[in-house]
Design a protein around this motif. Sequence first.
Motif, PDB file in Angstrom:
ATOM      1  N   ASP A  17      -4.262   7.161   1.151  1.00 25.84           N
ATOM      2  CA  ASP A  17      -5.536   7.491   0.512  1.00 25.84           C
ATOM      3  C   ASP A  17      -5.876   6.498  -0.596  1.00 25.84           C
ATOM      4  O   ASP A  17      -7.043   6.154  -0.804  1.00 25.84           O
ATOM      5  N   LEU A  18      -4.854   6.013  -1.308  1.00 25.66           N
ATOM      6  CA  LEU A  18      -5.105   4.992  -2.319  1.00 25.66           C
ATOM      7  C   LEU A  18      -5.603   3.714  -1.663  1.00 25.66           C
ATOM      8  O   LEU A  18      -6.487   3.014  -2.198  1.00 25.66           O
ATOM      9  N   GLY A  19      -5.095   3.427  -0.475  1.00 26.43           N
ATOM     10  CA  GLY A  19      -5.567   2.257   0.270  1.00 26.43           C
ATOM     11  C   GLY A  19      -7.014   2.392   0.696  1.00 26.43           C
ATOM     12  O   GLY A  19      -7.743   1.392   0.794  1.00 26.43           O
ATOM     13  N   LEU A  20      -7.472   3.618   0.952  1.00 33.11           N
ATOM     14  CA  LEU A  20      -8.870   3.842   1.336  1.00 33.11           C
ATOM     15  C   LEU A  20      -9.814   3.593   0.170  1.00 33.11           C
ATOM     16  O   LEU A  20     -10.897   3.017   0.352  1.00 33.11           O
ATOM     17  N   VAL A  21      -9.445   4.043  -1.029  1.00 37.62           N
ATOM     18  CA  VAL A  21     -10.355   3.891  -2.175  1.00 37.62           C
ATOM     19  C   VAL A  21     -10.202   2.534  -2.846  1.00 37.62           C
ATOM     20  O   VAL A  21     -11.112   2.080  -3.554  1.00 37.62           O
ATOM     21  N   SER A  22      -9.059   1.855  -2.657  1.00 37.93           N
ATOM     22  CA  SER A  22      -8.841   0.555  -3.296  1.00 37.93           C
ATOM     23  C   SER A  22      -7.991  -0.314  -2.370  1.00 37.93           C
ATOM     24  O   SER A  22      -6.784  -0.487  -2.568  1.00 37.93           O
ATOM     25  N   PRO A  23      -8.624  -0.881  -1.328  1.00 37.80           N
ATOM     26  CA  PRO A  23      -7.876  -1.659  -0.319  1.00 37.80           C
ATOM     27  C   PRO A  23      -7.141  -2.860  -0.900  1.00 37.80           C
ATOM     28  O   PRO A  23      -6.128  -3.308  -0.340  1.00 37.80           O
ATOM     29  N   GLU A  24      -7.649  -3.391  -2.029  1.00 42.45           N
ATOM     30  CA  GLU A  24      -7.026  -4.588  -2.606  1.00 42.45           C
ATOM     31  C   GLU A  24      -5.771  -4.266  -3.409  1.00 42.45           C
ATOM     32  O   GLU A  24      -5.065  -5.178  -3.888  1.00 42.45           O
ATOM     33  N   THR A  25      -5.462  -2.995  -3.594  1.00 43.29           N
ATOM     34  CA  THR A  25      -4.295  -2.597  -4.389  1.00 43.29           C
ATOM     35  C   THR A  25      -3.060  -2.461  -3.503  1.00 43.29           C
ATOM     36  O   THR A  25      -3.048  -1.678  -2.553  1.00 43.29           O
ATOM     37  N   GLN A  26      -2.037  -3.214  -3.819  1.00 42.29           N
ATOM     38  CA  GLN A  26      -0.768  -3.119  -3.099  1.00 42.29           C
ATOM     39  C   GLN A  26       0.076  -1.995  -3.708  1.00 42.29           C
ATOM     40  O   GLN A  26       0.120  -1.823  -4.933  1.00 42.29           O
ATOM     41  N   VAL A  27       0.734  -1.218  -2.868  1.00 37.99           N
ATOM     42  CA  VAL A  27       1.622  -0.139  -3.346  1.00 37.99           C
ATOM     43  C   VAL A  27       3.046  -0.428  -2.880  1.00 37.99           C
ATOM     44  O   VAL A  27       3.274  -0.650  -1.682  1.00 37.99           O
TER      45      VAL A  27
END
Length: 535
Positions: free
Chosen positions: A62-72
């Motif tokens: 879900d974090l990838g959906l709202v902020s695709p440029e953020t690596q986790v």
Amino acid sequence: MKRQVVVGMLGTQLDAGSGAGRWEKWRPTVALGMHEDLLLDRVELLLDERRYGRLAESVVADLGLVSPETQVRRHDTFLADPWDFESVYGALHDFVRAYPFDTEREDYYVHITTGTHVSQICWFLLAESRLFPGRLLQTAPPRKQSGQTPGSYAVIDLDLSRYDRLAQRFAEQRLHDRELLKSGIATRNAAFNRMIEQIETVATRSKSPMLLMGPTGAGKSQLAKRVFELKKQKHQLPGRFVEVNCATLRGDGAMSTLFGHIKGAYTGASADRAGLLRSAHQGLLFLDEIGELGQDEQAMLLRALEEKRFLPVGGDKEVESDFQLIAGTNRDLQQAVREGRFRDDLLARLNLWTYRLPGLAERAEDIEPNLEFELERHSREHRHRVTFNREARERYLAFARSGEARWSGNFRDLGASVMRLATLADGGRIRTDLVEEEIQRLRRQWHDGEQDPGPGGPSLLQDLLGAQAAELDRFDRVQLEDVLRVCRGAASLSQAGRELFAVSRAQRASTNDADRLRKYLARFGLDWERVRRRD
């Protein structure tokens, strides 16, 4: 621009959610990627993979959906007990120590919204100590619960000046607390001041017993009262301060005084008596000269300390009292244990925090501030200002600091001396003639009983050396006899050395009076312990 990196813990409750309805809920880790003015390059997510791996997959997606440029990046972090301070701090500390921080290229934040309160405290300590080279990031939900809005966030920089001012206020409060323990006296002895600093820390943080050792008049009772006042100010002890000198407790009355009795327990017990331990409930009990307690009283006291319960004299029903104990003694309790006069288990219970208060002669640099304190106290109590003239003050201090001044009664001697001077001072001025009279009075007081014995009595030298004394030249006997008298009247080896070498020590670049005296005694097969023993 530097890359923005957030370190955070998976919120096992706040980040949880499933199905389409999860988007109606504010989830702090997912919301990190929704802020338009906080563009994150990477999130370091700490979690227990075995227990929460599936939840982490959902949150990362879900974090990838709202902020695709953020690596986790996920970090498997096992916490045996998330509410145990030591284990949580250890786990987070290990993570921080192993992490490859690159402060030249990256800015770091630690997300303190998720995780237990214990983990929040640990993150704060790691950031405050700069082991974590970043700032704290606090997020909050929107006023109307919705996962469609990110809520708010605040960055807390622990280097800001307002936090320095807060730290300064805490430091000032600690200085105030230490001044309270010293009765407001500006003491100069470095070892004594370090001891007071630790006592202030222990008194604030611990309820364990405290043992104050030192000669009579060294200030044990006053320090115990100040510890009580300090804890009272901090709302740690709602009860009373109760004090008793155990040397005054004798026979059957000792048990009754300490532990109370019930009506009819013995002849004369016409009514119930609470006893000092019950009177000290939720307060502080100071047992001075605890080495004088009998074996039965020691056993009862140990049980009261460990279980907070005891039996009054003549009673068959236990009573309770939760008190803090400070014990005082001028005896060597270890020696008393070896001689069977003191219980080793009670000493072990008392010996957690042990402090030796030095005598006044061992704190020559503190004589002047204590002199000012005694003068001020006399002036306040009698509403009459008394001061020294310059020459009298210099003469008194020169004598008081010299090796000739024994101060065998310690601060009691000093207080009595100042009272005499202040009482006799005409017009509120202490002059040189009064000081000279007082010096002679102190000399007589300290030397009483030290004259040579009569023809029929054994000398101090004979007491210690027996027949060997007759084998010494008269020159050595006379000198050694005087040295032994000084040692018997001194509180310590160092004090005796200062008195014996008062002239020559001033001419030496470095002095070790105790070592000089120890070597002199050794020439005659003597040591300090043997000389001081009064069997």
